[in-house]
Every structure is written in C-alpha cells, then in structure tokens.
Design a protein around this motif. Sequence first.
Motif, mmCIF file in Angstrom:
data_model
loop_
_atom_site.group_PDB
_atom_site.id
_atom_site.type_symbol
_atom_site.label_atom_id
_atom_site.label_comp_id
_atom_site.label_asym_id
_atom_site.label_seq_id
_atom_site.Cartn_x
_atom_site.Cartn_y
_atom_site.Cartn_z
ATOM 1 N N ALA A 154 1.097 -1.132 0.078
ATOM 2 C CA ALA A 154 0.170 -0.306 -0.073
ATOM 3 C C ALA A 154 1.301 1.162 0.026
ATOM 4 O O ALA A 154 0.532 2.239 0.109
ATOM 5 N N ARG A 155 2.396 1.400 -0.346
ATOM 6 C CA ARG A 155 2.831 2.349 -0.255
ATOM 7 C C ARG A 155 2.661 3.338 -0.846
ATOM 8 O O ARG A 155 2.668 4.254 -0.827
ATOM 9 N N LEU A 194 1.608 4.568 7.508
ATOM 10 C CA LEU A 194 2.584 4.734 6.771
ATOM 11 C C LEU A 194 3.779 3.356 7.282
ATOM 12 O O LEU A 194 4.501 2.475 6.702
ATOM 13 N N LYS A 195 3.831 3.492 8.620
ATOM 14 C CA LYS A 195 4.473 3.263 9.099
ATOM 15 C C LYS A 195 3.848 1.395 9.059
ATOM 16 O O LYS A 195 4.817 0.495 8.775
ATOM 17 N N LEU A 196 2.607 1.052 9.121
ATOM 18 C CA LEU A 196 2.430 -0.477 8.404
ATOM 19 C C LEU A 196 2.566 -0.873 7.813
ATOM 20 O O LEU A 196 2.749 -2.273 7.866
ATOM 21 N N ALA A 197 2.470 0.071 6.271
ATOM 22 C CA ALA A 197 2.825 -0.278 4.952
ATOM 23 C C ALA A 197 4.006 -0.939 4.799
ATOM 24 O O ALA A 197 4.757 -1.501 4.067
ATOM 25 N N GLN A 198 4.862 -0.799 5.643
ATOM 26 C CA GLN A 198 6.366 -1.609 5.757
ATOM 27 C C GLN A 198 6.892 -2.426 6.579
ATOM 28 O O GLN A 198 7.472 -3.193 5.886
ATOM 29 N N LEU A 199 5.952 -2.557 7.234
ATOM 30 C CA LEU A 199 5.338 -4.297 7.743
ATOM 31 C C LEU A 199 5.496 -4.956 6.688
ATOM 32 O O LEU A 199 5.078 -5.932 6.913
ATOM 33 N N GLY A 239 12.414 9.179 4.990
ATOM 34 C CA GLY A 239 14.548 7.953 4.888
ATOM 35 C C GLY A 239 13.606 6.232 4.808
ATOM 36 O O GLY A 239 14.540 5.086 3.741
ATOM 37 N N ASN A 240 12.877 5.781 5.695
ATOM 38 C CA ASN A 240 12.140 4.592 5.880
ATOM 39 C C ASN A 240 11.563 3.985 5.196
ATOM 40 O O ASN A 240 12.147 2.366 4.362
ATOM 41 N N MET A 241 11.248 4.716 3.670
ATOM 42 C CA MET A 241 10.383 4.211 2.626
ATOM 43 C C MET A 241 11.244 4.297 1.523
ATOM 44 O O MET A 241 10.773 3.289 0.315
ATOM 45 N N GLY A 242 12.384 4.585 1.606
ATOM 46 C CA GLY A 242 13.318 5.243 0.287
ATOM 47 C C GLY A 242 12.763 6.040 -0.181
ATOM 48 O O GLY A 242 13.522 5.431 -1.814
#
Length: 311
Positions: A154-155, A194-199, A239-242
């Motif tokens: 979902a990012r 946003l945080k959960l989409a990285q997981l 940053g965490n999402m590149g």
Amino acid sequence: MNKNRQNSEIFAFVPSYNHAPFIETCLKSIINQTVPPAKLLVIDDGSSDGSPRIIERILKDCLFDTELIVRENRGLCATLNEAFALSKGKYFAYIGADDYWQPFFFEERVKLLEKSESAVLGYGHAFIIDEEGQIFDSTANHADEWSYSTDGDARDMLLRLVVPISSTVFYRRSALETVAWNENSPLEDYEMYLKLAQLGNFAFDPQELSAWRRHSYNTSHNIDMMLKEVIAAQNRNFGNMGVGEVQSKKIQEQIRFYYARIFLQQGEKQQAFQLARKNWRGSRSGVQLVKFVLRMFVPMFVVKFWRNRKK
C-alpha cells in the motif's frame, strides 16, 4: 446476538469524546455484530456532554465483556495507545464514537485477514452519513479521494494520499505491537498507515461494512492542520520508505495541489489559488488543472446548489 459465535480473538475499542448524540448507535453496532468481540473497551477522553452516562446505560446489559474508563482529556493518539496496551487477542479494531459498523463487519474482516496472511490490516469502503444518520454517499463513488484498488503493498497508494477511512480498518494485533500512534500529532491515522505499510500488505474488501459520519466536528474540516500534518508525517517516514529528495518533492507537490482543490471545494478561493500557484505541477493531468482553473470562476452559491441537488 448469538453468544456462541463470540470470537475470543477480537478486541474492540471506542474512543469517546463529546459525541453524545451518536455514541448509542456506535455501541449498538458493536453489540449487534454477527460475530461479537471477546471484549469491548470504551475510554471517555474527558467528555463534557454527558457521554459517560449514555455509555454506562448501553453497556450494562451487554452479553460479552465490556469496560468503561472515564478520565481527563489526553487526546486521541494517547487514548489509542492506552487502549492497545490494555488489549489482547489476534485482532484489534477501533471506531470513532460518531461512526458505526454494519452487523457483518467483524465476521467479514476476520475472513479477509485469515485468507491474507501477509496483511497487517484489512480495509474497505464506507457509507457516508450525515448528522441525522442518513446515508447520502459512499467512498466508492469518489475515485480521486478513495480510489482503493490496493490489495497488497500500500505504500504507493498512501504516498498519493489515498488513505483508508478509519472506520473500515481492522488490524492484525501483532503488527501494532511494533509501532505506536504518534501522540505529538493530532492526525492519528495517516502516519500509522505509513508505518504499517512498511511491515506488510493491506488487504482490501470492496464491501461497505461501516459508516463514516460527516459533520461540523470532523477533524478533517481543519484543512490547514491536515496539510501540515500529512507533510510532517511523510518527512518522518520517507527515509525508512526509501523515498529520495526528487521523488519526495514531486509527491508533496501533488499533495499540496490536492489540498488546493479541497480549499476550492470549501469556497476558500484565496488559499486555493496561493497553494495551486506554487504547486500546479502537482496536478495529475492537464484536464485536472483546467477544471481547477474553471472552478475558480464558479460562484460558491452555484456549487452549493448543485451539491444539495445531488445529495
């Protein structure tokens, strides 16, 4: 309610704050679920409108475990973190006290996440209701704002500011154990997504299994605050999402132009013009840009007439 169908893995939560006219409908929508939760927790976050008395009356005859906590105001994100710390089970679901779930919400969301093992949450469309509880629209009818099609990563969807309505979301609790709601932000949902989409993935169900109430107290009416908080949440997570500098600039131009359109919809033409003038490259197409320019010249009374006729 069929007590034998109670799901011991579902923890339901309602944050309550000055929604006395709507809280009964909300709570009864949970009590009347085809698959009720193991527990319903309600935290009243310092209401001054008599909400706790209504909540106590509704919960006293409930056939499953309930708890009401009444305390001073701490804000929604702090309240969500407090509720999650008190929760247990496999699934966590919360809903604002002014919204409600359809009777099959829990049953369908559990099915969705059981067949989508990599998903951190399940979501879908919602009916849009007015202050009297009348359904007058659906998020499914608004492609620009809620063109949900993502069933997976979902990012990209979130960076385009296509965001699930909170009343439709059903969380896998194990995912929430590694993150928290940002208590320094009044905008609770976007950064969490946003945080959960990285997981992990988001699982999508097109059914309208909840109702989202639009009224004068919605936080989403504060457009300046929303824009500021969305940009800040992205900056904290890029940053965490590149996401690099060039891409982030393009994304945020698109978001600022999107908010220029919202200002225009609200009749705030000066703010709309100032924002669009600096971010016109953020329009998604030439057609969208032309529509914006033409809309600047349409009197607000004409727009209101058309909206009322449509409604």
